[in-house]
Scaffold this motif. Structure first.
Motif, mmCIF file in Angstrom:
data_model
loop_
_atom_site.group_PDB
_atom_site.id
_atom_site.type_symbol
_atom_site.label_atom_id
_atom_site.label_comp_id
_atom_site.label_asym_id
_atom_site.label_seq_id
_atom_site.Cartn_x
_atom_site.Cartn_y
_atom_site.Cartn_z
ATOM 1 N N THR A 248 0.828 -1.216 0.000
ATOM 2 C CA THR A 248 0.000 0.000 0.000
ATOM 3 C C THR A 248 0.860 1.263 0.000
ATOM 4 O O THR A 248 0.500 2.266 -0.620
ATOM 5 N N GLY A 249 2.004 1.212 0.680
ATOM 6 C CA GLY A 249 2.927 2.343 0.624
ATOM 7 C C GLY A 249 3.474 2.539 -0.781
ATOM 8 O O GLY A 249 3.614 3.676 -1.266
ATOM 9 N N GLY A 250 3.767 1.419 -1.470
ATOM 10 C CA GLY A 250 4.261 1.500 -2.838
ATOM 11 C C GLY A 250 3.245 2.094 -3.794
ATOM 12 O O GLY A 250 3.606 2.785 -4.752
ATOM 13 N N ILE A 251 1.950 1.846 -3.552
ATOM 14 C CA ILE A 251 0.904 2.414 -4.412
ATOM 15 C C ILE A 251 0.965 3.935 -4.380
ATOM 16 O O ILE A 251 0.809 4.614 -5.411
ATOM 17 N N VAL A 252 1.199 4.490 -3.191
ATOM 18 C CA VAL A 252 1.283 5.949 -3.060
ATOM 19 C C VAL A 252 2.591 6.476 -3.655
ATOM 20 O O VAL A 252 2.612 7.476 -4.376
ATOM 21 N N LEU A 253 3.704 5.795 -3.366
ATOM 22 C CA LEU A 253 5.025 6.291 -3.791
ATOM 23 C C LEU A 253 5.263 6.113 -5.286
ATOM 24 O O LEU A 253 5.910 6.951 -5.923
ATOM 25 N N TRP A 254 4.771 5.007 -5.863
ATOM 26 C CA TRP A 254 5.075 4.681 -7.259
ATOM 27 C C TRP A 254 3.861 4.826 -8.163
ATOM 28 O O TRP A 254 3.841 4.301 -9.282
ATOM 29 N N GLY A 255 2.850 5.563 -7.709
ATOM 30 C CA GLY A 255 1.600 5.691 -8.448
ATOM 31 C C GLY A 255 1.722 6.113 -9.896
ATOM 32 O O GLY A 255 1.064 5.535 -10.769
ATOM 33 N N PRO A 256 2.554 7.111 -10.247
ATOM 34 C CA PRO A 256 2.601 7.578 -11.643
ATOM 35 C C PRO A 256 3.215 6.580 -12.623
ATOM 36 O O PRO A 256 3.103 6.773 -13.837
ATOM 37 N N HIS A 257 3.897 5.547 -12.150
ATOM 38 C CA HIS A 257 4.564 4.596 -13.019
ATOM 39 C C HIS A 257 3.732 3.321 -13.086
ATOM 40 O O HIS A 257 3.619 2.588 -12.089
ATOM 41 N N ILE A 258 3.123 3.020 -14.223
ATOM 42 C CA ILE A 258 2.138 1.942 -14.319
ATOM 43 C C ILE A 258 2.704 0.572 -13.934
ATOM 44 O O ILE A 258 2.077 -0.156 -13.145
ATOM 45 N N PRO A 259 3.881 0.151 -14.443
ATOM 46 C CA PRO A 259 4.395 -1.164 -14.025
ATOM 47 C C PRO A 259 4.625 -1.259 -12.523
ATOM 48 O O PRO A 259 4.289 -2.275 -11.896
ATOM 49 N N SER A 260 5.190 -0.196 -11.932
ATOM 50 C CA SER A 260 5.419 -0.201 -10.486
ATOM 51 C C SER A 260 4.107 -0.178 -9.715
ATOM 52 O O SER A 260 3.967 -0.839 -8.684
ATOM 53 N N LEU A 261 3.139 0.592 -10.212
ATOM 54 C CA LEU A 261 1.818 0.650 -9.570
ATOM 55 C C LEU A 261 1.149 -0.725 -9.611
ATOM 56 O O LEU A 261 0.549 -1.168 -8.620
ATOM 57 N N THR A 262 1.264 -1.413 -10.745
ATOM 58 C CA THR A 262 0.679 -2.749 -10.866
ATOM 59 C C THR A 262 1.332 -3.722 -9.888
ATOM 60 O O THR A 262 0.649 -4.503 -9.210
ATOM 61 N N ALA A 263 2.669 -3.662 -9.801
ATOM 62 C CA ALA A 263 3.392 -4.557 -8.889
ATOM 63 C C ALA A 263 3.033 -4.266 -7.431
ATOM 64 O O ALA A 263 2.833 -5.190 -6.636
ATOM 65 N N ALA A 264 2.939 -2.980 -7.075
ATOM 66 C CA ALA A 264 2.606 -2.609 -5.700
ATOM 67 C C ALA A 264 1.182 -3.031 -5.349
ATOM 68 O O ALA A 264 0.912 -3.504 -4.239
ATOM 69 N N THR A 265 0.251 -2.889 -6.309
ATOM 70 C CA THR A 265 -1.130 -3.300 -6.071
ATOM 71 C C THR A 265 -1.220 -4.807 -5.871
ATOM 72 O O THR A 265 -1.950 -5.295 -4.998
ATOM 73 N N ALA A 266 -0.467 -5.555 -6.682
ATOM 74 C CA ALA A 266 -0.435 -7.009 -6.526
ATOM 75 C C ALA A 266 0.166 -7.401 -5.177
ATOM 76 O O ALA A 266 -0.325 -8.322 -4.511
#
Length: 411
Positions: A294-312
């Motif tokens: 959940t922290g990664g979703i906030v920090l890496w939100g603008p980058h789609i691959p990172s957002l997808t990985a953080a959400t997973a």
């Protein structure tokens, strides 16, 4: 399951009968998951059939949520007064009747009433199945509860696909009829099998505390936090990807799908890990993974691959938390059905409030995922305190410091 005969008064059933009872319960949870995924893909069809606008059709969803909350509160109040047979029977009847009534073109008031009945069945069966597993499975309850919830996830994934297949035949409502009929058959089969505890010795040896706020406070904090996180990710992951990462429909769908698939995978894995690591260590590890995700979703939100990985990653951590915390919280008390009802009511209320709060926090600029990330703090606190309470309860068992049936390493 669902026998009016008290658990302690039943005669021990054979291993085959116990397995059959449990797999029938998994079938119930699979249908519950399937049913939970019906409304999203068919809301437009219901609006057209009822001759109402799509925003008004949203009241059907609200009716179902209200029913689930009322069922949880009712089970919490009646759990120590009525047998699970009566609560389960009411749940099966409400579930099937609500789904079938919803298909009648009788106007919005009847549709909302049908949705409330559906929610009453959904919430009641959810509580009863969880409580029965905890009451009957003894020290094996966490693994079995985790397996129940895996089947719920599996049903949720299958739901939209079956709606699509039914729509190809020109009868989208067949998916509702299929869920109602399957649940009726499972209900009939479950009432015929009065399975008994798999581990009567361990259940009798494990001390259970009088139900009260002091016992349920920590599990309530944990399930409220994790359900608010789960609802927020389920409802806002798509829009958050669009708003923050400028994702197109395909990329936003991939982000949302990553969450749901990781939840299903996480629950499947947890069935094995709970035996290898123990319930306590697995809960703490899952809370840590959810925090990072959940922290990664906030920090890496603008980058789609990172957002997808953080959400997973968030979905993977969230997956085992509700079932395992519920198992420990309900097992700690002398009234598992009441405890499961209280925890379910807290979870339902938080799931209703969380996504709305995210909408206000996001303000149309993002999905309000900062709230989901912030919930990691109460989640970790609730999980750690729940695990400590469970260990303190079990350490009083005979042989807890050495050999004997009361020894529970790593739990």
């Amino acid at each position: 399951m669902l026998s009016p005969v008290p658990v302690h008064a039943q005669v021990a059933a054979g291993p085959w009968q116990a397995r059959q009872w449990f797999w029938l319960s998994c079938g119930v949870f699979g249908v519950l998951g399937f049913g939970s995924a019906l409304l999203g893909p068919t809301l437009g069809d219901l609006a057209q059939a009822l001759a109402i606008t799509l925003p008004l059709a949203g009241s059907i969803r609200s009716g179902r949520q209200l029913g689930q909350f009322l069922a949880s509160v009712s089970c919490a109040w009646l759990g120590a007064k009525l047998s699970t047979a009566l609560l389960g029977l009411a749940g099966f009847l409400c579930y099937s009747a609500g789904l079938l009534l919803l298909l009648l073109p009788a106007g919005l008031p009847v549709a909302v009433l049908a949705a409330v009945l559906w929610g009453l069945g959904q919430g009641g069966l959810h509580v009863v199945c969880n409580a029965e597993v905890v009451a009957r499975m003894g020290d094996q309850a966490p693994r079995h509860v985790a397996q129940l919830h895996f089947w719920y996830s599996l049903g949720s994934i299958a739901g939209p696909l079956l709606v699509y297949l039914c729509r190809l035949t020109g009868h989208w409502g067949a998916a509702y009829a299929l869920a109602a009929g399957t649940m009726a058959v499972l209900g009939h089969r479950l009432f015929r099998h009065r399975a008994t505890p798999v581990s009567e010795l361990n259940r009798a040896a494990t001390p259970r505390l009088p139900i009260g706020l002091a016992v349920l406070a920590a599990p309530m904090v944990a399930v409220s936090a994790v359900n608010m996180m789960n609802a927020g990710l389920a409802d806002w992951s798509y829009q958050n990807a669009v708003l923050v990462a400028a994702a197109g429909p395909a990329a936003a769908t991939a982000v949302t799908s990553a969450f749901w698939i990781s939840v299903a995978v996480g629950r499947l894995i947890s069935v094995r890990l709970v035996d290898l690591l123990g319930t306590g260590p697995l809960l703490v590890a899952a809370a840590a993974v959810a925090t990072v995700g959940t922290g990664g979703i906030v920090l890496w939100g603008p980058h789609i691959p990172s957002l997808t990985a953080a959400t997973a990653l968030a979905g993977l951590g969230i997956a085992p938390l509700y079932p395992l915390v519920t198992a420990l919280g309900a097992a700690a008390t002398d009234s598992p059905t009441t405890a499961a009802g209280v925890l379910s009511a807290a979870a339902a209320a938080s799931a209703a409030l969380g996504p709305m709060a995210q909408g206000f926090l996001g303000g149309g600029q993002d999905g309000g995922m900062v709230l989901v990330a912030a919930l990691a703090l109460p989640l970790v606190i609730g999980v750690v305190l729940t695990v400590r309470q469970d260990r303190a309860r079990k350490v009083t068992l005979p042989g807890a410091h050495g050999e004997g049936p009361g020894h529970h390493p790593g739990s």
